[in-house]
Design a protein around this motif. Structure first.
Motif, PDB file in Angstrom:
ATOM      1  N   ASP A 148      -4.905 -98.904  23.006  1.00  0.00           N
ATOM      2  CA  ASP A 148      -5.721 -99.379  21.887  1.00  0.00           C
ATOM      3  C   ASP A 148      -6.250 -98.236  21.035  1.00  0.00           C
ATOM      4  O   ASP A 148      -6.895 -98.455  20.017  1.00  0.00           O
ATOM      5  CB  ASP A 148      -6.906-100.202  22.408  1.00  0.00           C
ATOM      6  CG  ASP A 148      -6.440-101.464  23.117  1.00  0.00           C
ATOM      7  OD1 ASP A 148      -5.937-102.359  22.433  1.00  0.00           O
ATOM      8  OD2 ASP A 148      -6.562-101.527  24.351  1.00  0.00           O
ATOM      9  N   GLY A 149      -5.979 -97.012  21.467  1.00  0.00           N
ATOM     10  CA  GLY A 149      -6.426 -95.854  20.715  1.00  0.00           C
ATOM     11  C   GLY A 149      -5.852 -94.591  21.317  1.00  0.00           C
ATOM     12  O   GLY A 149      -5.339 -94.596  22.446  1.00  0.00           O
ATOM     13  N   TYR A 150      -5.925 -93.501  20.547  1.00  0.00           N
ATOM     14  CA  TYR A 150      -5.390 -92.216  21.001  1.00  0.00           C
ATOM     15  C   TYR A 150      -6.254 -91.143  20.359  1.00  0.00           C
ATOM     16  O   TYR A 150      -6.175 -90.910  19.153  1.00  0.00           O
ATOM     17  CB  TYR A 150      -3.928 -92.087  20.571  1.00  0.00           C
ATOM     18  CG  TYR A 150      -3.149 -90.968  21.236  1.00  0.00           C
ATOM     19  CD1 TYR A 150      -2.164 -91.245  22.183  1.00  0.00           C
ATOM     20  CD2 TYR A 150      -3.377 -89.636  20.904  1.00  0.00           C
ATOM     21  CE1 TYR A 150      -1.427 -90.230  22.776  1.00  0.00           C
ATOM     22  CE2 TYR A 150      -2.650 -88.615  21.495  1.00  0.00           C
ATOM     23  CZ  TYR A 150      -1.676 -88.918  22.429  1.00  0.00           C
ATOM     24  OH  TYR A 150      -0.943 -87.919  23.018  1.00  0.00           O
ATOM     25  N   LEU A 151      -7.092 -90.521  21.193  1.00  0.00           N
ATOM     26  CA  LEU A 151      -8.041 -89.532  20.696  1.00  0.00           C
ATOM     27  C   LEU A 151      -7.762 -88.158  21.299  1.00  0.00           C
ATOM     28  O   LEU A 151      -7.299 -88.057  22.436  1.00  0.00           O
ATOM     29  CB  LEU A 151      -9.475 -89.954  21.045  1.00  0.00           C
ATOM     30  CG  LEU A 151      -9.930 -91.312  20.476  1.00  0.00           C
ATOM     31  CD1 LEU A 151     -11.310 -91.662  21.014  1.00  0.00           C
ATOM     32  CD2 LEU A 151      -9.932 -91.277  18.956  1.00  0.00           C
TER      33      LEU A 151
ATOM     34  N   VAL B 250      -8.137 -96.535  25.724  1.00  0.00           N
ATOM     35  CA  VAL B 250      -8.066 -95.472  24.728  1.00  0.00           C
ATOM     36  C   VAL B 250      -7.655 -94.189  25.436  1.00  0.00           C
ATOM     37  O   VAL B 250      -8.317 -93.746  26.383  1.00  0.00           O
ATOM     38  CB  VAL B 250      -9.416 -95.279  24.014  1.00  0.00           C
ATOM     39  CG1 VAL B 250      -9.377 -94.051  23.111  1.00  0.00           C
ATOM     40  CG2 VAL B 250      -9.760 -96.519  23.187  1.00  0.00           C
ATOM     41  N   VAL B 251      -6.554 -93.611  24.999  1.00  0.00           N
ATOM     42  CA  VAL B 251      -6.061 -92.365  25.575  1.00  0.00           C
ATOM     43  C   VAL B 251      -6.903 -91.206  25.033  1.00  0.00           C
ATOM     44  O   VAL B 251      -7.171 -91.142  23.827  1.00  0.00           O
ATOM     45  CB  VAL B 251      -4.575 -92.161  25.231  1.00  0.00           C
ATOM     46  CG1 VAL B 251      -4.077 -90.817  25.767  1.00  0.00           C
ATOM     47  CG2 VAL B 251      -3.740 -93.304  25.792  1.00  0.00           C
ATOM     48  N   LEU B 252      -7.325 -90.332  25.919  1.00  0.00           N
ATOM     49  CA  LEU B 252      -8.115 -89.155  25.536  1.00  0.00           C
ATOM     50  C   LEU B 252      -7.399 -87.933  26.102  1.00  0.00           C
ATOM     51  O   LEU B 252      -7.370 -87.727  27.318  1.00  0.00           O
ATOM     52  CB  LEU B 252      -9.538 -89.263  26.086  1.00  0.00           C
ATOM     53  CG  LEU B 252     -10.532 -88.171  25.701  1.00  0.00           C
ATOM     54  CD1 LEU B 252     -10.640 -88.041  24.193  1.00  0.00           C
ATOM     55  CD2 LEU B 252     -11.894 -88.455  26.309  1.00  0.00           C
ATOM     56  N   THR B 253      -6.776 -87.133  25.242  1.00  0.00           N
ATOM     57  CA  THR B 253      -5.865 -86.090  25.693  1.00  0.00           C
ATOM     58  C   THR B 253      -5.898 -84.874  24.773  1.00  0.00           C
ATOM     59  O   THR B 253      -6.498 -84.919  23.693  1.00  0.00           O
ATOM     60  CB  THR B 253      -4.421 -86.656  25.763  1.00  0.00           C
ATOM     61  OG1 THR B 253      -3.520 -85.642  26.207  1.00  0.00           O
ATOM     62  CG2 THR B 253      -3.975 -87.152  24.400  1.00  0.00           C
TER      63      THR B 253
ATOM     64  N   ILE C 226     -14.741 -93.487  19.928  1.00  0.00           N
ATOM     65  CA  ILE C 226     -14.768 -94.250  21.182  1.00  0.00           C
ATOM     66  C   ILE C 226     -15.500 -95.570  20.973  1.00  0.00           C
ATOM     67  O   ILE C 226     -15.077 -96.613  21.467  1.00  0.00           O
ATOM     68  CB  ILE C 226     -15.424 -93.422  22.312  1.00  0.00           C
ATOM     69  CG1 ILE C 226     -14.541 -92.220  22.663  1.00  0.00           C
ATOM     70  CG2 ILE C 226     -15.653 -94.280  23.549  1.00  0.00           C
ATOM     71  CD1 ILE C 226     -15.198 -91.238  23.628  1.00  0.00           C
ATOM     72  N   PHE C 227     -16.598 -95.516  20.219  1.00  0.00           N
ATOM     73  CA  PHE C 227     -17.349 -96.736  19.908  1.00  0.00           C
ATOM     74  C   PHE C 227     -16.471 -97.704  19.121  1.00  0.00           C
ATOM     75  O   PHE C 227     -16.453 -98.909  19.384  1.00  0.00           O
ATOM     76  CB  PHE C 227     -18.603 -96.369  19.111  1.00  0.00           C
ATOM     77  CG  PHE C 227     -19.601 -97.480  19.013  1.00  0.00           C
ATOM     78  CD1 PHE C 227     -20.257 -97.953  20.135  1.00  0.00           C
ATOM     79  CD2 PHE C 227     -19.907 -98.052  17.781  1.00  0.00           C
ATOM     80  CE1 PHE C 227     -21.183 -98.986  20.044  1.00  0.00           C
ATOM     81  CE2 PHE C 227     -20.822 -99.083  17.682  1.00  0.00           C
ATOM     82  CZ  PHE C 227     -21.468 -99.551  18.818  1.00  0.00           C
ATOM     83  N   GLN C 228     -15.725 -97.179  18.166  1.00  0.00           N
ATOM     84  CA  GLN C 228     -14.795 -97.990  17.380  1.00  0.00           C
ATOM     85  C   GLN C 228     -13.752 -98.625  18.295  1.00  0.00           C
ATOM     86  O   GLN C 228     -13.395 -99.793  18.147  1.00  0.00           O
ATOM     87  CB  GLN C 228     -14.100 -97.108  16.331  1.00  0.00           C
ATOM     88  CG  GLN C 228     -13.017 -97.788  15.511  1.00  0.00           C
ATOM     89  CD  GLN C 228     -13.578 -98.650  14.396  1.00  0.00           C
ATOM     90  OE1 GLN C 228     -14.771 -98.643  14.147  1.00  0.00           O
ATOM     91  NE2 GLN C 228     -12.721 -99.400  13.739  1.00  0.00           N
ATOM     92  N   GLY C 229     -13.261 -97.853  19.254  1.00  0.00           N
ATOM     93  CA  GLY C 229     -12.271 -98.372  20.197  1.00  0.00           C
ATOM     94  C   GLY C 229     -12.827 -99.481  21.066  1.00  0.00           C
ATOM     95  O   GLY C 229     -12.136-100.459  21.352  1.00  0.00           O
ATOM     96  N   ALA C 230     -14.074 -99.331  21.491  1.00  0.00           N
ATOM     97  CA  ALA C 230     -14.692-100.348  22.340  1.00  0.00           C
ATOM     98  C   ALA C 230     -14.862-101.670  21.594  1.00  0.00           C
ATOM     99  O   ALA C 230     -14.663-102.746  22.153  1.00  0.00           O
ATOM    100  CB  ALA C 230     -16.050 -99.850  22.836  1.00  0.00           C
ATOM    101  N   ILE C 231     -15.215-101.581  20.321  1.00  0.00           N
ATOM    102  CA  ILE C 231     -15.471-102.794  19.536  1.00  0.00           C
ATOM    103  C   ILE C 231     -14.191-103.410  18.988  1.00  0.00           C
ATOM    104  O   ILE C 231     -13.927-104.607  19.167  1.00  0.00           O
ATOM    105  CB  ILE C 231     -16.422-102.492  18.359  1.00  0.00           C
ATOM    106  CG1 ILE C 231     -17.756-101.972  18.869  1.00  0.00           C
ATOM    107  CG2 ILE C 231     -16.628-103.737  17.494  1.00  0.00           C
ATOM    108  CD1 ILE C 231     -18.700-101.525  17.772  1.00  0.00           C
TER     109      ILE C 231
ATOM    110  N   ILE D 187     -11.380 -98.405  28.966  1.00  0.00           N
ATOM    111  CA  ILE D 187     -10.881 -97.377  29.868  1.00  0.00           C
ATOM    112  C   ILE D 187     -10.489 -96.166  29.029  1.00  0.00           C
ATOM    113  O   ILE D 187      -9.667 -96.279  28.118  1.00  0.00           O
ATOM    114  CB  ILE D 187      -9.660 -97.869  30.670  1.00  0.00           C
ATOM    115  CG1 ILE D 187     -10.033 -99.082  31.528  1.00  0.00           C
ATOM    116  CG2 ILE D 187      -9.101 -96.746  31.551  1.00  0.00           C
ATOM    117  CD1 ILE D 187      -8.844 -99.747  32.214  1.00  0.00           C
ATOM    118  N   LEU D 188     -11.104 -95.017  29.327  1.00  0.00           N
ATOM    119  CA  LEU D 188     -10.721 -93.760  28.675  1.00  0.00           C
ATOM    120  C   LEU D 188      -9.735 -93.068  29.601  1.00  0.00           C
ATOM    121  O   LEU D 188     -10.083 -92.690  30.727  1.00  0.00           O
ATOM    122  CB  LEU D 188     -11.950 -92.883  28.435  1.00  0.00           C
ATOM    123  CG  LEU D 188     -12.964 -93.430  27.426  1.00  0.00           C
ATOM    124  CD1 LEU D 188     -14.170 -92.495  27.320  1.00  0.00           C
ATOM    125  CD2 LEU D 188     -12.318 -93.615  26.052  1.00  0.00           C
TER     126      LEU D 188
END
Length: 214
Positions: A104-107, A84-87, A120-125, A56-57
């Protein structure tokens, strides 16, 4: 959930143009399959429960439920998708709040498109997707916390879970003891292992016994 060759993605953002841009970026990579879009937190929670995406982005600043409130609700519902937060916000307070809540992430949205896609790929895996500026903030906080207890960054519920892990309980036993779902236990364990910078339940147990005792 999908196999390891493809990752189902749910995009959550209240700006249609941003959702379209993110979708177009993800569609350049065959490993991603955008299965849904949500324009607010309530819609995201409903879609996440129905679609069970791998990733989930999640936008941070949205009308209605904020990204933080949405993340809390997703975890309460036992959604085990990587989030993964996208902000646009690189404010330390926002970063710490979302990471502590189980992101699980913050981009950052102003990242280079190729770098963003790789992250994002790193976050998915691996569930470890952070922009360089965000990593710098987290490292500074980690350095500060290392002067005290390594458990200082854990939430109250994560402390409950690690204590039961240290007692040797299985995920199912922990779920029964704490009256939460087994999926929620898995999410808590995933988050606390990352925060403690250890890779296994055994390592977390050793750290717990060394620092806190039972």
């Amino acid at each position: 959930m999908t196999n390891n060759n493809s990752y189902q993605v749910l995009i959550v953002d209240d700006h249609p143009l941003m959702r379209r841009g993110i979708r177009q970026l993800l569609e350049t990579e065959a490993s991603f399959d955008v299965v849904g879009e949500a324009s607010n937190g309530a819609e995201a929670i409903s879609l996440a429960n129905r679609l069970e995406p791998d990733l989930i982005l999640l936008d941070l600043n949205m009308k209605g439920l904020s990204g933080l409130d949405t993340l809390h609700a997703l975890r309460r519902d036992g959604i085990s998708s990587r989030v993964v937060v996208l902000t646009v916000s690189d404010a330390p307070a926002d970063i710490y709040a979302l990471v502590d809540a189980g992101a699980d992430g913050y981009l950052l949205k102003d990242s280079d498109p190729e770098t963003l896609l790789d992250n994002i790929f790193q976050g998915a895996i691996h569930g470890d997707a952070f922009s360089e500026q965000v990593k710098a903030h987290l490292e500074r906080r980690k350095d500060h916390q290392s002067q005290s207890s390594p458990f200082a960054s854990l939430t109250e519920r994560e402390l409950d879970v690690v204590q039961e892990v240290a007692r040797g309980l299985s995920n199912k036993q922990i779920a029964d003891t704490l009256h939460i779902s087994e999926e929620t236990v898995k999410v808590h364990i995933r988050n606390l292992l990352r925060k403690l910078n250890v890779r296994s339940r055994v390592a977390a147990t050793v750290l717990f016994l060394e620092n806190r005792g039972l």
